[in-house]
Design an enzyme around this catalytic site. Sequence first.
Site, PDB file in Angstrom:
ATOM      1  N   LYS A 267     -17.103  79.317 -93.617  1.00 61.08           N
ATOM      2  CA  LYS A 267     -17.005  78.771 -93.184  1.00 61.08           C
ATOM      3  C   LYS A 267     -18.660  79.040 -93.550  1.00 61.08           C
ATOM      4  O   LYS A 267     -19.643  79.794 -93.703  1.00 61.08           O
ATOM      5  CB  LYS A 267     -16.719  79.180 -91.536  1.00 61.08           C
ATOM      6  CG  LYS A 267     -17.837  80.368 -91.321  1.00 61.08           C
ATOM      7  CD  LYS A 267     -19.033  79.692 -90.143  1.00 61.08           C
ATOM      8  CE  LYS A 267     -19.350  78.423 -89.749  1.00 61.08           C
ATOM      9  NZ  LYS A 267     -20.919  78.221 -90.193  1.00 61.08           N
TER      10      LYS A 267
ATOM     11  N   ASN B 159     -27.951  67.259 -88.206  1.00 67.42           N
ATOM     12  CA  ASN B 159     -28.744  68.888 -87.480  1.00 67.42           C
ATOM     13  C   ASN B 159     -30.089  67.664 -86.659  1.00 67.42           C
ATOM     14  O   ASN B 159     -30.573  68.459 -86.431  1.00 67.42           O
ATOM     15  CB  ASN B 159     -30.015  68.939 -89.449  1.00 67.42           C
ATOM     16  CG  ASN B 159     -29.073  70.360 -89.896  1.00 67.42           C
ATOM     17  OD1 ASN B 159     -29.014  71.261 -89.128  1.00 67.42           O
ATOM     18  ND2 ASN B 159     -28.595  69.477 -90.832  1.00 67.42           N
TER      19      ASN B 159
ATOM     20  N   THR C  54     -25.924  81.441 -95.163  1.00 65.92           N
ATOM     21  CA  THR C  54     -25.727  81.790 -94.516  1.00 65.92           C
ATOM     22  C   THR C  54     -23.991  81.345 -94.762  1.00 65.92           C
ATOM     23  O   THR C  54     -23.512  80.479 -94.694  1.00 65.92           O
ATOM     24  CB  THR C  54     -26.337  80.091 -93.460  1.00 65.92           C
ATOM     25  OG1 THR C  54     -26.801  80.713 -92.463  1.00 65.92           O
ATOM     26  CG2 THR C  54     -25.021  78.885 -92.921  1.00 65.92           C
TER      27      THR C  54
ATOM     28  N   THR D 220     -27.933  68.922 -79.483  1.00 68.45           N
ATOM     29  CA  THR D 220     -27.054  67.804 -78.477  1.00 68.45           C
ATOM     30  C   THR D 220     -25.337  67.504 -78.557  1.00 68.45           C
ATOM     31  O   THR D 220     -24.600  66.978 -77.602  1.00 68.45           O
ATOM     32  CB  THR D 220     -27.900  66.724 -78.242  1.00 68.45           C
ATOM     33  OG1 THR D 220     -28.461  65.946 -78.856  1.00 68.45           O
ATOM     34  CG2 THR D 220     -29.571  67.377 -78.395  1.00 68.45           C
TER      35      THR D 220
ATOM     36  N   GLU E 257     -23.647  70.180 -95.687  1.00 67.37           N
ATOM     37  CA  GLU E 257     -24.218  69.009 -94.496  1.00 67.37           C
ATOM     38  C   GLU E 257     -24.834  67.746 -95.515  1.00 67.37           C
ATOM     39  O   GLU E 257     -25.717  67.852 -96.037  1.00 67.37           O
ATOM     40  CB  GLU E 257     -25.138  69.309 -93.332  1.00 67.37           C
ATOM     41  CG  GLU E 257     -24.110  70.296 -92.746  1.00 67.37           C
ATOM     42  CD  GLU E 257     -25.473  71.260 -91.364  1.00 67.37           C
ATOM     43  OE1 GLU E 257     -24.617  71.842 -90.757  1.00 67.37           O
ATOM     44  OE2 GLU E 257     -26.587  71.590 -91.767  1.00 67.37           O
TER      45      GLU E 257
END
Length: 373
Positions: A149, A368, A160, A373, A246
């Site tokens: 992932k 990002n 990462t 939130t 992303e």
Amino acid sequence: DIGLLVCQQGAQAAAVFTTNKIVSAAVDVCRANVKSRKIKAVVVNSGIANACTGKKGLKNAEQMCKNTAGAVGTNAENVLVASTGVIGRQLEMGKILPGIESAHKALSDSAQAGLNFAKAIMTTDTKPKQAVTSVKIGKSSVTIAGAVKGAGMIGPNMATTLCFLTTDADISKPLLKRALAEAIGQSLNRLTVDGHQSTNDTAIILASAQAGNTPIRKADRNYNKFAKALGLLCQDLTRQMALDAEGATRMFKVVVKGAASNAQAHKAARAVADYPLVKCAINGGDPNWGRIICAVGSCSVKFNPAKLSCKLGPVTVFRNGSPVKFDHKKAAAIVASKEHTITIDLGVGKGNDFCFGCDMSKEYVEINADYHT
């Protein structure tokens, strides 16, 4: 959001971790437990990173190992743990511990179970990432499989990610560790999405020795065959990560040659792959080679301005310090393709290296901006 891998008979294990000085409690526990002679399980959660969580976070990571060990029938030190998600939040153990129990009840060696695991570890990934390969060792077929992932906060030095690899190879722990380090060095450590390291990066490989292959106990021909197969599988997973970064729409490979050293070549390749203006140009399918040359010039590597050259795919756009005429439409089509290679010659030596990168889109900022939130 709970994944569980079990090797009931126990497996040799090796792992590599983030080089970030601030690490998840899971990384601390995993670093200690991977030294155990045999590993019987790996437990992983997504959603909360369990990083910057103090003594409570460490206790929770240890509790994940204890509960998994209880379910599997082993000791806590024979369990590895990993976490991914938001930094600074405590794990919700009221959900985690029943989740481990549910995952244990759902254990299976089916393809669907493997897919379920790959889905369970996702965060901002849009799709699960898996790969499998096999290699002949002696008279036996050895299988290597992996799930990974990672979509953002990716920078070299254990890019990462959470990466879980399994094999039925009979291989010694030192050589397994060596093979993993080599494979990661030429794959995950060569990928940069945004140049940022996570606190949780972990890659684990388990070797069950069930293939019945000629035991790999020295760095011989059989070791080389295994290491090559593992390396190619990790590059496959790395490409899947880059193409699912992303907001990414395409990926590229930066190859630098003619450098004063391999280290200098790597520094230049990463500088180009990390350069926001290069990444934005690629997102727009714009063959703006000036941004590539600018990135090279700003990273403090040695180069000869009179010999500096650049190619987009097979198209030379800059040669010996000067622009050249080229087919702009052809170059734009190359940059707009799903994958392409940028080749840079620094003109000062024989050093060479590479780095994988991806484009940067508006969606990266949107993801990002809203992540916490």
